[in-house]
Write a protein that holds these residues in place. Structure first.
Motif, PDB file in Angstrom:
ATOM      1  N   ALA A 122      72.744  96.599  30.727  1.00 26.61           N
ATOM      2  CA  ALA A 122      72.040  97.229  29.607  1.00 26.61           C
ATOM      3  C   ALA A 122      72.058  96.307  28.394  1.00 26.61           C
ATOM      4  O   ALA A 122      71.065  96.160  27.681  1.00 26.61           O
ATOM      5  CB  ALA A 122      72.665  98.571  29.274  1.00 26.61           C
ATOM      6  N   ALA A 123      73.214  95.648  28.164  1.00 23.04           N
ATOM      7  CA  ALA A 123      73.337  94.760  27.006  1.00 23.04           C
ATOM      8  C   ALA A 123      72.380  93.575  27.125  1.00 23.04           C
ATOM      9  O   ALA A 123      71.807  93.121  26.128  1.00 23.04           O
ATOM     10  CB  ALA A 123      74.778  94.263  26.877  1.00 23.04           C
ATOM     11  N   ILE A 124      72.185  93.071  28.333  1.00 17.56           N
ATOM     12  CA  ILE A 124      71.253  91.958  28.523  1.00 17.56           C
ATOM     13  C   ILE A 124      69.832  92.395  28.221  1.00 17.56           C
ATOM     14  O   ILE A 124      69.100  91.748  27.481  1.00 17.56           O
ATOM     15  CB  ILE A 124      71.323  91.421  29.967  1.00 17.56           C
ATOM     16  N   THR A 126      68.748  94.804  26.452  1.00 18.48           N
ATOM     17  CA  THR A 126      68.460  95.189  25.070  1.00 18.48           C
ATOM     18  C   THR A 126      68.653  94.004  24.130  1.00 18.48           C
ATOM     19  O   THR A 126      68.484  94.149  22.924  1.00 18.48           O
ATOM     20  CB  THR A 126      69.387  96.327  24.614  1.00 18.48           C
ATOM     21  N   GLY A 127      69.030  92.854  24.683  1.00 15.23           N
ATOM     22  CA  GLY A 127      69.147  91.661  23.859  1.00 15.23           C
ATOM     23  C   GLY A 127      70.479  91.525  23.146  1.00 15.23           C
ATOM     24  O   GLY A 127      70.623  90.710  22.236  1.00 15.23           O
ATOM     25  N   LYS A 128      71.482  92.334  23.540  1.00 14.80           N
ATOM     26  CA  LYS A 128      72.790  92.229  22.892  1.00 14.80           C
ATOM     27  C   LYS A 128      73.578  91.045  23.460  1.00 14.80           C
ATOM     28  O   LYS A 128      74.381  90.436  22.766  1.00 14.80           O
ATOM     29  CB  LYS A 128      73.610  93.515  23.097  1.00 14.80           C
ATOM     30  N   ILE A 129      73.354  90.739  24.718  1.00 12.97           N
ATOM     31  CA  ILE A 129      73.965  89.555  25.326  1.00 12.97           C
ATOM     32  C   ILE A 129      72.832  88.591  25.655  1.00 12.97           C
ATOM     33  O   ILE A 129      71.863  88.969  26.312  1.00 12.97           O
ATOM     34  CB  ILE A 129      74.726  89.909  26.617  1.00 12.97           C
ATOM     35  N   THR A 130      72.926  87.348  25.144  1.00 18.83           N
ATOM     36  CA  THR A 130      71.804  86.430  25.341  1.00 18.83           C
ATOM     37  C   THR A 130      72.206  85.131  26.024  1.00 18.83           C
ATOM     38  O   THR A 130      71.372  84.268  26.245  1.00 18.83           O
ATOM     39  CB  THR A 130      71.147  86.072  23.991  1.00 18.83           C
ATOM     40  N   ASN A 131      73.503  84.997  26.340  1.00 19.18           N
ATOM     41  CA  ASN A 131      73.934  83.763  26.984  1.00 19.18           C
ATOM     42  C   ASN A 131      74.823  84.104  28.174  1.00 19.18           C
ATOM     43  O   ASN A 131      75.682  84.983  28.073  1.00 19.18           O
ATOM     44  CB  ASN A 131      74.707  82.884  25.988  1.00 19.18           C
ATOM     45  N   LYS A 168      67.660 107.428  24.026  1.00 19.01           N
ATOM     46  CA  LYS A 168      66.536 107.832  24.866  1.00 19.01           C
ATOM     47  C   LYS A 168      65.303 106.951  24.653  1.00 19.01           C
ATOM     48  O   LYS A 168      64.568 106.674  25.590  1.00 19.01           O
ATOM     49  CB  LYS A 168      66.187 109.293  24.551  1.00 19.01           C
ATOM     50  N   ALA A 169      65.112 106.497  23.399  1.00 19.97           N
ATOM     51  CA  ALA A 169      63.914 105.708  23.107  1.00 19.97           C
ATOM     52  C   ALA A 169      64.044 104.314  23.700  1.00 19.97           C
ATOM     53  O   ALA A 169      65.050 103.629  23.479  1.00 19.97           O
ATOM     54  CB  ALA A 169      63.702 105.617  21.599  1.00 19.97           C
ATOM     55  N   ILE A 170      63.040 103.902  24.441  1.00 15.75           N
ATOM     56  CA  ILE A 170      63.084 102.594  25.094  1.00 15.75           C
ATOM     57  C   ILE A 170      63.100 101.491  24.048  1.00 15.75           C
ATOM     58  O   ILE A 170      62.249 101.453  23.168  1.00 15.75           O
ATOM     59  CB  ILE A 170      61.888 102.428  26.033  1.00 15.75           C
ATOM     60  N   ALA A 171      64.102 100.617  24.116  1.00 14.18           N
ATOM     61  CA  ALA A 171      64.216  99.541  23.127  1.00 14.18           C
ATOM     62  C   ALA A 171      64.693  98.269  23.818  1.00 14.18           C
ATOM     63  O   ALA A 171      65.699  97.673  23.450  1.00 14.18           O
ATOM     64  CB  ALA A 171      65.180  99.950  22.010  1.00 14.18           C
ATOM     65  N   TYR A 172      63.961  97.861  24.837  1.00  8.28           N
ATOM     66  CA  TYR A 172      64.273  96.597  25.491  1.00  8.28           C
ATOM     67  C   TYR A 172      64.117  95.454  24.494  1.00  8.28           C
ATOM     68  O   TYR A 172      63.366  95.570  23.518  1.00  8.28           O
ATOM     69  CB  TYR A 172      63.298  96.336  26.639  1.00  8.28           C
TER      70      TYR A 172
END
Lengths: 279, 295
Positions: A122-124, A126-131, A168-172
């Motif tokens: 999920a973190a990947i 949503t952009g929380k983990i990028t490396n 609930k709101a999609i936030a990829y």
């Protein structure tokens, strides 16, 4: 294509022709929707038309969202969906579960990782983990391959993987390659170093053939047995949807019944999807 | 006699009808596009639509900002022309002035084939070769502004080459002969006399190429990466106006659908402005050339 062929062969050997069973049915019909269900729907249509020689059915793989919109608008009389219907859609549309499917995270061969937790996944996305370094991999940027917004898989992955931590709101993350089909995700993940995507379980094979790999999630492997046993964390139901309950005697009802029959479920299985558990 | 006259009248009428039909088509498309797209601005301010980079059409509170795609279209087209114009000019000059008959025939048929290749094939070529090459040379994912521009550059080459060659050949012989007679070399004649004289034709070719680049959809969709954010650089992912329409078209409804028609309006205005500007520029160069000759 290969899947369709093997489905055909399996059918030729294992199924008794049932010509005449729905002899009263005839006409041309256009169904459409989810690209995920397309492989088994195509194979099922092929057999269904053999059993009902007067019936011509075509299925357009336009995505779950597009299919449901067309169904509501009356362009289709039956739609395939890999997405859960919204409360709003459920007011007029009636889904029937016809098969199960698992979603599999897939990575390029350059990614040296074999297991990932659902939270990290999920973190990947949503952009929380990028490396990859942050997950114990090499120091390289994560290339996210996502689906377009009409895809049922896009919504399903959010609901199953990301919703718990990110709402609930999609936030990829928007910094992602957007692919329009399962096959395109497979092709782009297979060819792009450092990439990760998600596909219907049946498509993971395409990535693996091209040298990529599928990831275990929370230590569970993406097998059919695990989906049926409800151990695989990213699984979902696949639906055929009608506007109002299926009408007895209609082609739509006959087709749904056909897929739910032992014969139909054999087709589901031969196209690498997961038949409904018997009970 | 009478029959012939009425036949002639009939033929005239038919031709007029066909002419009207194409004009009507333009008219109807324009009206339709604006009719379907404009209602968006009742809900979304034009400034927000044009100058916001936040595109989240399916969010709970949807945002329709297409600046990323305007920039995307602009960058991709500019870069594609930067690649294609010098090469196309060179090939056109070579074909018109320097190549031997056999060589020019071979090159010309190759260029014609290039023009006939469907854009989806360019896309496949882009995925298989160009994105891999740019990834190796410049890093990034390979699905980028750069890859899309290179694919587009190859696609616009035939137009630029053909028009350049034709307009060079259309330059009156006396000019070339006069230049040579005055002692200029062949090369000097090409870049001092032929190319400047054929300028308006060449510019028209570049504009046609630009039109193709802005309007192209399939090939860029396959190699651009399609992320709805402004390109972060040459190797950043890009989504153009056309890509945005095709990505969402199949399922969009309500305001989201309207926003795609509005995106179409922006594209339409883009191309219209481009054409007008170029026609003005052409008029000016032509009149200045004529004025020069008169003096």
């Amino acid at each position: 294509m290969k899947r369709l062929c093997s489905a055909g062969i399996a059918l030729a050997f294992s199924l008794v022709a049932a010509s005449g069973a729905f002899a009263q049915l005839s006409g041309s019909f256009t169904f459409g929707g989810s690209t995920t269900v397309a492989p088994f729907v195509y194979a099922a249509i092929e057999q269904f038309q053999k059993d009902n020689t007067g019936v011509k059915i075509s299925y357009e793989g336009t995505g779950s969202g597009a299919g449901l919109t067309s169904l509501a608008a009356g362009q289709y009389s039956l739609a395939g969906s890999s997405a859960e219907l919204s409360a709003d859609q459920l007011k007029t549309l009636v889904p029937t579960t016809v098969a199960l499917d698992g979603l599999t995270p897939v990575v390029n061969k350059s990614v040296k990782l074999s297991n990932i937790s659902k939270a990290n996944l999920a973190a990947i996305f949503t952009g929380k983990i990028t490396n990859w370094k942050e997950l114990g991999g090499a120091d390289s940027k994560i290339v996210v391959v996502n689906r377009d917004e009409s895809s049922g898989t896009y919504k399903a992955f959010w609901e199953i993987v990301c919703q718990k931590d990110y709402g609930k709101a999609i936030a990829y993350t928007k910094d992602a390659i957007v692919a329009k089909e399962n096959g395109e995700v497979a092709a782009k993940v297979a060819s792009t170093p450092g990439s990760i995507g998600y596909v219907g379980m049946a498509f993971a094979e395409e990535v693996i053939k091209a040298g990529g790999r599928s990831l275990m999630v929370d230590g569970v492997k993406d097998t059919i047995a695990n989906v049926v046993a409800k151990k695989w964390p990213i699984s979902r139901s696949l639906y055929l949807v009608t506007k109002g309950a299926p009408v007895a005697g209609s082609v739509e009802k006959a087709f749904i019944d056909f897929i739910l029959s032992a014969k139909g479920q054999a087709i589901v299985k031969s196209t690498d999807f997961i038949p409904l558990p018997k009970n | 006699m009478k029959l012939r006259k009425s036949l002639e009248k009939g033929a005239e009428g038919l031709l007029l009808f066909c002419a009207l039909l194409s004009t009507l088509a333009v008219l109807f498309i324009t009206i339709f596009l604006f009719h379907r797209g404009l209602p968006l601005f009742r809900k979304v301010p034009i400034a927000e639509f044009l100058f916001s980079t936040d595109w989240s059409p399916t969010a709970a509170s949807p945002k329709y900002g297409i600046l990323s795609f305007i920039l995307g279209s602009f960058y991709v087209t500019a870069l594609a022309l930067a690649f294609a114009v010098p090469v196309g000019l060179a090939v056109g000059v070579y074909l018109a002035e320097l190549a031997e008959k056999k060589a020019s025939r071979a090159i010309r048929s190759a260029v014609e084939i290039l023009a006939g290749i469907p854009s989806v094939v360019y896309g496949l070529f882009g995925i298989a070769i160009i994105s891999a090459v740019t990834r190796t040379l410049f890093g990034g994912t390979g699905y980028s502004l750069l890859s899309a521009s290179i694919v587009l550059a190859i696609m616009t080459l035939p137009t630029i080459i053909n028009v350049t060659e034709v307009s060079l050949r259309a330059v009156p012989h006396e000019l070339k002969e006069g230049s040579l007679a005055l002692g200029a070399t062949h090369w000097q004649t090409i870049y001092k006399v032929l190319v400047p004289t054929a300028r308006s034709g060449i510019i028209a070719g570049v504009v046609l190429g630009m039109g193709r680049a802005i309007g192209e959809t399939m090939a860029v969709l396959m190699v651009g990466g399609n992320a709805p954010i402004p390109p972060s650089g040459l190797t950043g992912k890009v989504r153009t106006l056309t890509m945005n329409i095709i990505t969402d078209m199949s399922y969009a409804k309500d305001d989201h659908l309207t926003s795609l028609f509005a995106t179409g309006i922006v594209l339409f205005v883009f191309i219209l402005t481009l054409n007008l500007v170029v026609q003005l520029a052409l008029k000016r160069t032509i009149s200045s050339v004529e004025g020069g000759q008169g003096a």
